[in-house]
Design a protein around this motif. Structure first.
Motif, PDB file in Angstrom:
ATOM      1  N   GLN A  50       3.339  43.179  60.714  1.00  0.00           N
ATOM      2  CA  GLN A  50       4.463  44.218  60.904  1.00  0.00           C
ATOM      3  C   GLN A  50       5.707  43.350  60.913  1.00  0.00           C
ATOM      4  O   GLN A  50       6.959  43.748  60.601  1.00  0.00           O
ATOM      5  N   TYR A  51       5.750  42.258  61.847  1.00  0.00           N
ATOM      6  CA  TYR A  51       6.770  41.382  61.859  1.00  0.00           C
ATOM      7  C   TYR A  51       7.365  40.822  60.686  1.00  0.00           C
ATOM      8  O   TYR A  51       8.916  40.716  60.188  1.00  0.00           O
ATOM      9  N   LEU A  52       6.591  40.589  59.564  1.00  0.00           N
ATOM     10  CA  LEU A  52       7.001  40.072  58.162  1.00  0.00           C
ATOM     11  C   LEU A  52       7.473  41.225  57.680  1.00  0.00           C
ATOM     12  O   LEU A  52       8.603  40.966  56.788  1.00  0.00           O
ATOM     13  N   ALA A  53       6.999  42.663  57.829  1.00  0.00           N
ATOM     14  CA  ALA A  53       7.697  43.596  56.923  1.00  0.00           C
ATOM     15  C   ALA A  53       9.255  43.620  57.653  1.00  0.00           C
ATOM     16  O   ALA A  53      10.085  44.154  57.025  1.00  0.00           O
ATOM     17  N   ASP A  54       9.195  43.569  59.221  1.00  0.00           N
ATOM     18  CA  ASP A  54      10.843  43.366  59.509  1.00  0.00           C
ATOM     19  C   ASP A  54      11.443  42.352  58.842  1.00  0.00           C
ATOM     20  O   ASP A  54      12.864  42.719  58.771  1.00  0.00           O
ATOM     21  N   VAL A  55      11.171  41.168  58.653  1.00  0.00           N
ATOM     22  CA  VAL A  55      11.940  40.051  58.221  1.00  0.00           C
ATOM     23  C   VAL A  55      12.099  40.574  56.544  1.00  0.00           C
ATOM     24  O   VAL A  55      13.413  40.460  55.999  1.00  0.00           O
ATOM     25  N   TRP A  56      11.322  41.323  55.839  1.00  0.00           N
ATOM     26  CA  TRP A  56      11.428  41.461  54.667  1.00  0.00           C
ATOM     27  C   TRP A  56      12.486  42.719  54.509  1.00  0.00           C
ATOM     28  O   TRP A  56      13.444  42.752  53.686  1.00  0.00           O
TER      29      TRP A  56
END
Length: 824
Positions: free
Chosen positions: A693-699
């Motif tokens: 979910q945090y990686l999705a935030d970064v994307w």
């Protein structure tokens, strides 16, 4: 009144008032009594001192928001014209600590004038200045420019200056008494002192040619001086003031304005004079161009010198001189010198002010230097006009000054046909600019666009003023002239009953110019009427007219409720742009990726600094997304992409960089994260929510930040509804299409967007989006901050939303579940 401190017989006097309960609600009457008491005490102190020192004028401090700088400049000039010493923060030298200087200037001020507006109330600097003034017991003189009285100051009597009015005579008198000014305002200069009061008029050889020419009044030898300069460079003003100097020395002076009189009568039938000043030789009405000038140079002036003339000064326009040279193959001053070879002469080529001269003059006149850096405005005549705060010229914005200059240029045509040609060129400039077409034309094209009404040689002869002749083409002298002409045409579109569509995005500077030209209240009424008249029309019919008018309306009243109903406020539909080839897409994506990759360590460092307990955007947090967005928005992405595109695409305007980058940014973001997933995964692991979910935030953040930077370069144009960065008013839109709207950084909790099409409307920088009323609108098609999307999605069961979830117009490689699954 809690306290009034009055100085006694001290030599160094500080005058101040402690504003307490009595004075706060007593109005200008008590303030006047108080000021008179202070002034009386001063005079008594001076009378009882053995050797009184000369009274020094003390300054008044102006506290204001930079968003109100236009009004404040005029206010400063108005107060200074009343002999009140004024200090504002534009006088802080570079390299100086602002806070220290501001405190010192407030502490030494005799009063503080507060310009109240919503922007001022929200300004930390203004609040700090008011707090300092009250702590030091300084008299506070509030002026209400916009909105409501500043919170906490409602009990202090204020003066209403809404609409940009200047304060009353009583307000000025109170300030003058406090500042110790002894001279009544608006004194008329004495004869013989006028030239000294002129702004310096620089020439190529001298800092002030006016001072030099005035100094020649005592020289009795024969002499010719020719002033050569562009319009409004100060030529006419200088000649008229030299008349006073020479008459003061007993000379028989004759001043001739050839734009007003017949040259034969003015020069041949008048009594003999020892000194002659000739103005506007370039405006003589005649059938044969330059014939009068030739006769004056070749016969009339030699005859006057033979009859006893000893001194001649005449003024010539730079553009007229160029045309004269084209016809006679030599400059007019050389022709005059050949006719009078025994009379010494000097040609003075007037120049624009240098940066240092401009800054010094604007500082003394209460003008903003940045407003007058344009070559068309950095002239003595223009600055003199701008500093004039008489009843006839109360609001001298650069736009209004240019408007006057354009009118003068048209009226200065030698005959009716010349004036008609100038007016036609001016109107054509505005029409083409409004349509987004370049105004760079040769004479044949110009004549054809004007319907072949004018002879080509006549058109060429009338080019000047706001237009210039460059490389065999006519074009605007500066973009500001095109803005002015376009603003005039847009005003006509607003007030006319029929509707003219706007077929190309409009420069925001045109709206700024239009707002400066007309009374805001009148313009608001006209825009509202026009918006009602185009309700129901679609983008194909109206083009950008709806977004332009709505954007203008928001700028006119940012502190009021905006209500738009059944309007197309959308931006362009790019569906008809040709598909880009895989070679172009790959090249641009690689250019963006290089720019991202170089700064990746900085992104990892920033992400590692986000607290571990911060929730992901899919759980209501925002820090990771905001961190990634801020990182990407600072990268040189557009420059990298455009350098690549310039080598691959035709220069025929068939491509929009934004459409190409829309594809390339997403690809570059995904590739960056795929190639560096290990480093990103490490710095985001061991947190409250799943690392995916945090990686999705970064994307999401990198993708949004890249678009922030790309989109910012196009914000000089209105291509969709474009609200001010922060409004204090709210928005109600009913049945409107807000495709690609730019909604700023508003607090939208009071907004109502009912039954609206919000495709790609940008809410990313807005606050409290989840509290807005989106009833009936497809909010999921807007660009929302992830926390707001989370809140809005949790409980949404609208069938349209569920259908959108099945095939969303977005892709996130790190979280591919369908909405609203992430929020369960």
């Amino acid at each position: 009144m809690d306290a009034i401190a009055l100085p006694g017989t001290e030599t160094a006097m500080t005058t101040y008032l402690v504003l307490g309960g009595g004075l706060l609600g007593s109005g200008l009457l008590v303030a006047a009594i108080t000021v008179r008491a202070v002034v009386s005490a001063r005079r008594q102190a001076r009378a009882t001192t053995a050797e009184p020192a000369p009274a020094a004028t003390q300054h008044v401090f102006i506290s204001y928001s930079r968003r109100d700088i236009g009004y404040v400049r005029r206010l400063v000039a108005y107060l200074r014209s009343s002999d009140i010493e004024v200090w504002m923060d534009g006088q802080i030298p570079n390299g100086t600590r602002w806070d220290q200087v501001l405190k010192e200037r407030i502490d030494s001020a005799v009063a503080v004038v507060l310009v109240m507006s919503p922007a001022a109330e929200a300004s930390d600097w203004v609040n700090a200045e008011v707090d300092r003034a009250r702590a030091q017991g300084k008299p506070l003189f509030p002026l209400l420019l916009h909105g409501n009285v500043t919170f906490g100051l409602s009990r202090i009597q204020h003066e209403d200056v809404t609409g940009g009015r200047m304060p009353s005579a009583e307000f000025v008198r109170l300030l003058r008494d406090l500042a110790g000014s002894e001279r009544p305002p608006h004194q008329t200069p004495q004869t013989g002192d006028v030239a000294r009061k002129l702004l310096p008029i620089p020439s190529t050889a001298r800092e002030d040619v006016g001072t030099f020419l005035a100094g020649l009044a005592l020289d009795r030898r024969r002499r010719i001086d020719i002033l050569i300069g562009v319009d409004e460079s100060g030529k006419s003003t200088l000649l008229r003031n030299l008349v006073v100097d020479y008459r003061g020395h007993g000379d028989a002076v004759h001043y001739v304005d050839l734009s007003l009189v017949d040259w034969r009568h003015a020069l041949l039938a008048q009594p003999a004079a020892s000194v002659v000043f000739i103005d506007h030789l370039d405006r003589v009405a005649e059938g044969e161009r330059f014939r009068a000038a030739f006769d004056i140079f070749d016969r009339v002036l030699p005859a006057l010198f033979s009859a006893g003339l000893t001194r001649l000064a005449l003024a010539l326009s730079t553009e007229w001189r160029k045309s004269f040279i084209e016809v006679y193959r030599l400059p007019p001053e050389v022709m005059l010198n050949k006719a009078l070879p025994d009379v010494p002469f000097e040609a003075h080529f007037l120049r624009a002010y240098r940066d240092d001269e401009l800054a010094s003059l604007c500082g003394g006149l209460g003008l903003d230097t940045d407003d007058y850096r344009d070559p068309s405005l950095r002239r003595a005549g223009v600055l003199a006009m701008a500093s004039n705060t008489s009843e006839q010229w109360p609001i001298a914005t650069p736009a209004r000054i240019r408007d006057v200059l354009a009118t003068r240029w048209i009226e200065a045509g030698g005959g009716a046909l010349d004036r008609e040609a100038r007016r036609a060129m001016w109107e054509l400039l505005g029409a083409l600019t409004l349509r987004g077409e370049p105004f760079v034309l040769d004479v044949e094209q110009l004549g054809s666009l004007l319907g072949d009404r004018f002879d080509r040689a006549q058109l060429r002869a009338q080019i000047g003023g706001p237009l210039r002749w460059e490389a065999e083409h006519v074009e605007p002298d500066s973009p500001a002239w095109a803005d002015l002409a376009s603003a005039r045409v847009l005003r006509n579109v607003i007030v006319e009953r029929t509707t003219t569509p706007i077929i190309a995005p409009l420069r925001t500077s045109v709206l700024d110019t239009l707002r400066d030209l007309y009374d805001p209240g009148d313009l608001t009424i006209q825009v509202d009427r026009k918006l009602r008249s185009i309700a129901g029309a679609d983008f194909a019919t109206m083009g950008y007219l709806g977004p332009v008018l709505a954007t203008l309306r928001a700028r006119l009243s940012p502190d009021q409720l905006l209500v738009f109903q059944d309007l197309s406020l959308q931006g362009p539909d790019h569906s008809d742009v040709p598909a880009i080839g895989p070679r172009v897409a790959a090249a641009v994506e690689e250019a963006l990726l290089r720019a991202m990759r170089q700064s990746l360590p900085d992104l990892v460092r920033r992400l590692a600094g986000v607290p571990a307990d911060e929730r992901s955007a899919y759980r209501g947090g925002s820090r990771v997304w905001l961190t990634a967005r801020a990182w990407a928005s600072g990268l040189p992405l557009r420059a990298s992409a455009e350098a690549t595109l310039a080598e691959l695409l035709p220069r025929d305007s068939s491509w929009r960089y934004e459409d190409i980058l829309d594809v390339a940014v997403t690809g570059a973001t995904t590739t960056l994260m795929s190639r560096n997933s290990s480093d990103l995964h490490t710095c985001l692991s061991a947190r409250h929510d799943p690392v995916e979910q945090y990686l999705a935030d970064v994307w999401d953040g990198v993708n949004d930040g890249a678009w922030d930077q790309i989109d910012a370069t196009g914000r000089d144009y209105v291509a969709s509804l474009d609200l001010p960065p922060a409004m204090t008013g709210s928005l109600t839109a009913i049945g409107c299409r807000l495709q690609r709207a730019h909604l700023g950084a508003q607090d939208v909790r009071e907004w109502r967007l009912i039954d609206c099409e919000l495709l790609l409307a940008d809410f990313r920088s807005c606050r409290n989006v989840e509290l807005a009323d989106f009833a009936g609108s497809n909010w999921w098609a807007a660009i929302l901050p992830p926390p707001a999307r989370y809140h809005l999605s949790r409980s949404c069961d609208d069938p349209r939303f569920l259908a959108w979830c099945a095939a969303p117009p977005w892709t996130n490689p790190y979280y591919t579940s369908q909405w609203p699954t992430p929020f369960e």
